[in-house]
Scaffold this active site. Structure first.
Site, PDB file in Angstrom:
ATOM      1  N   ASP A 221      63.518  55.936  36.545  1.00 29.10           N
ATOM      2  CA  ASP A 221      62.803  55.216  35.501  1.00 29.10           C
ATOM      3  C   ASP A 221      63.721  54.249  34.751  1.00 29.10           C
ATOM      4  O   ASP A 221      64.841  54.613  34.376  1.00 29.10           O
ATOM      5  CB  ASP A 221      62.267  56.265  34.512  1.00 29.10           C
ATOM      6  CG  ASP A 221      61.333  55.699  33.474  1.00 29.10           C
ATOM      7  OD1 ASP A 221      60.249  55.240  33.844  1.00 29.10           O
ATOM      8  OD2 ASP A 221      61.700  55.729  32.274  1.00 29.10           O
ATOM      9  N   GLU A 269      72.762  68.548  52.739  1.00 29.77           N
ATOM     10  CA  GLU A 269      71.740  68.935  53.724  1.00 29.77           C
ATOM     11  C   GLU A 269      70.846  67.771  54.088  1.00 29.77           C
ATOM     12  O   GLU A 269      70.443  67.008  53.228  1.00 29.77           O
ATOM     13  CB  GLU A 269      70.856  70.055  53.144  1.00 29.77           C
ATOM     14  CG  GLU A 269      71.578  71.342  52.914  1.00 29.77           C
ATOM     15  CD  GLU A 269      70.965  72.125  51.758  1.00 29.77           C
ATOM     16  OE1 GLU A 269      69.789  71.902  51.426  1.00 29.77           O
ATOM     17  OE2 GLU A 269      71.701  72.936  51.173  1.00 29.77           O
TER      18      GLU A 269
END
Ligand code: GLC
Length: 557
Positions: A221, A269
């Site tokens: 944002d 990951e």
């Protein structure tokens, strides 16, 4: 351009969910996480690759969730963290990635960090925000302490609030500690001080918290607001009536964004995580800087707002596409396109007709870059008219946040029934509900689905190169190409028919925006295209405000 599979966001279509308005499962008239989970089949059917969830964090809701009081939990209004986990798991099972909204420029004034910061000048959190003394007499200050004559500078905040013609100052006086604090948005949204390394580390932890919960990335944002000249100087007088957030583009933002990128890229990951930033600045040349450089990358993607201010006009649109093509051709600068979001009037309302909204969908989904679809635009929703006295958003953005009608019943599929937090959009009981449009093969909803499917099946459309093609006045035409895969797109911005000359070869109808009724294969719109029989050589005729996508039906040159 490198198309490593790990950069999934380049070929993705992203769908923005504004949770308050998507679907209410709890019966309180406000949408919630369980409501989203129950309708994931809609996103899967549409064929989108990812969804971005606007804030669902604990919040006093002064800015409907963009005033975050706890970055690492779910507001009870929206559900629980377990429901969030269930939503992510189900989305992933359907092959839909999940982006959450990261709000770094400010917190709620109810956030424990700010509660501590304003408790005393000696608080360990004091320096996490921006505090200034009264402007002294020798610097032009006048009046009692904490009065407008003593504001630290001339910056204005972003929202006028109902019944105010000018924007309020970007400063609020804190009685207890006798200083002003800075807020580029509401007084309930104090700005964090990103010059303070503790802030940067605490916010990096927020990113890690959500990545641990399995999110695939972040919509960031108001990212352009994070850098500030530490001296907080006055703006020149020609800019002082504007909200500070509209011009705040200080160079100190770039190392901050670069450091966020490292946090996200450093996540060990797979899949690779992504950040798309809201850079709400006027020009694409300002936006492109937020991608960083090949050696010092910043955002993976950046929102470019300029097209949402373009009228339905081919010259205006061509200029904006040219800007993007000129500025965002390098490997580290992949463009984005969006027509609507929760802050802007919907494009169906801006452009004034279904035919134009349908043609605009072709722009969105066939230009070079990642498209973002705002919930409800796939139904052609218009802004809801807000009755006098019914405004609830301090920024006046209620119309584009109207609830999604899932069916034509009185409650439109919302457990809260006929009285959601905002009025229903026009046509909710008629042709604008999801159920009505699922049943109508030529609806806006089916058009979006066909365009998304066309993109997915074509490397040219999803990640290929872009080149203008000759077109008559009122029409824009372009080619997309990736290796031997090619598509030809034409959009008629005029309300009169136009004949578009095609590149050599035979071309087949792929998607057209014509409504079908009474249209034959020879003019390409509508039903006849379903048989796949419509082919063209030499030229194709477009109706007013019609757009089409063609693929080679044989060898082309
Ligand atoms: C962004 C959001 C908007 C919000 C503002 C302050 O512009 O999209 O909805 O009001 O930031 O957080």
């Amino acid at each position: 351009m490198g198309d490593q599979p790990s950069r999934w966001w380049k070929s993705a279509v992203v769908y923005q969910v504004y949770p308050r308005s998507f679907c209410d499962a709890s019966g309180d008239g406000v949408g919630d996480l369980e409501g989203i989970r129950r309708h994931l089949d809609h996103l899967a059917w549409l064929g989108v690759d990812a969804m971005w969830l606007s804030p669902f964090y604990p919040s006093p809701m002064a800015d409907f969730g963009y005033d975050v009081a706890d970055h690492c939990d779910v507001d009870p209004l929206f559900g629980t963290i377990e429901e969030f986990d269930a939503l992510v798991a189900q989305a992933h099972a359907l092959g839909i990635k999940v982006l959450v909204d990261f709000v770094p420029n400010h917190t709620s004034d109810q956030h424990p960090w700010f509660v501590s910061a304003r408790s005393s000048r000696d608080s360990p959190r004091r320096g996490w925000y921006w505090w200034r003394d009264d402007r002294p007499d020798e610097a032009g200050g006048s009046g009692p302490p904490g009065s407008e004559g003593r504001l630290p500078n001339n910056w204005r905040s972003a929202f006028a609030g109902a019944g105010r013609s000018s924007l309020p100052p970007a400063w609020t006086w804190d009685e207890r500690t006798g200083q002003w604090y800075l807020h580029q948005f509401l007084a309930e949204q104090p700005d964090l001080n990103w010059g303070n390394p503790e802030v940067a580390e605490a916010m990096a932890e927020v990113l890690r918290f959500w990545m641990r919960r399995g999110v695939d990335g972040f919509r960031v944002d108001a990212i352009h607001c994070l850098g500030k000249d530490p001296g907080l100087p006055d703006l020149p007088s020609h800019l002082e009536a504007l909200p500070r957030s509209a011009t705040n583009d200080h160079p100190s933002v770039h190392p901050v964004v670069g450091a966020l990128r490292q946090v996200v890229d450093g996540w060990p990951e797979p899949p690779a995580r992504m950040m798309v930033g809201e850079v709400f600045l006027p020009g694409a040349e300002q936006v492109v800087a937020y991608y960083g450089t090949p050696d010092a990358p910043e955002l993976h993607l950046a929102f470019n707002f300029s097209p949402t201010f373009a009228p339905w006009d081919p010259v205006e649109w061509r200029r904006r596409v040219d800007e993007v093509e000129t500025l965002m051709g390098a490997a580290h600068t992949w463009p984005t396109w969006f027509l609507s979001n929760h802050d802007r009037p919907r494009h169906r309302s801006r452009y004034g007709s279904d035919a134009r909204a349908r043609a605009a969908a072709v722009l969105l989904l066939t230009l070079r870059g990642t498209p973002f679809v705002y919930q409800g635009e796939e139904l052609g929703l218009e802004d809801a008219p807000i009755p006098a006295g019914g405004r609830v958003d301090p920024g006046g953005r209620d119309g584009c946040r109207a609830p999604i009608p899932w069916d034509g019943s009185g409650g439109h599929g919302w457990a809260g029934g006929a009285r959601p937090w905002l009025p229903w959009p026009p046509g909710a009981g008629g042709g604008r509900s999801v159920a009505a449009q699922r049943a109508e093969p030529f609806s806006m909803l089916h058009l979006y689905r066909r365009l998304i499917a066309a993109r997915r099946s074509s490397p040219a459309l999803s990640t290929g190169s872009f080149a203008w093609r000759p077109a008559p006045g009122g029409v824009l035409a372009w080619a997309r190409r990736a290796g031997s895969d090619e598509r030809f797109v034409a959009v008629n911005f005029a309300d009169r028919p136009a004949r578009v000359v095609l590149p050599a070869g035979t071309w087949a109808a792929e998607v057209g925006t014509g409504a079908g009724a009474g249209r034959g294969a020879a003019t390409f719109g509508g039903a006849a295209t379903f048989g796949g029989a419509a082919t063209f050589e030499g030229a194709v005729d477009l109706a007013g405000d019609e757009a089409l996508v063609l693929r080679p039906a044989g060898p082309t040159r």
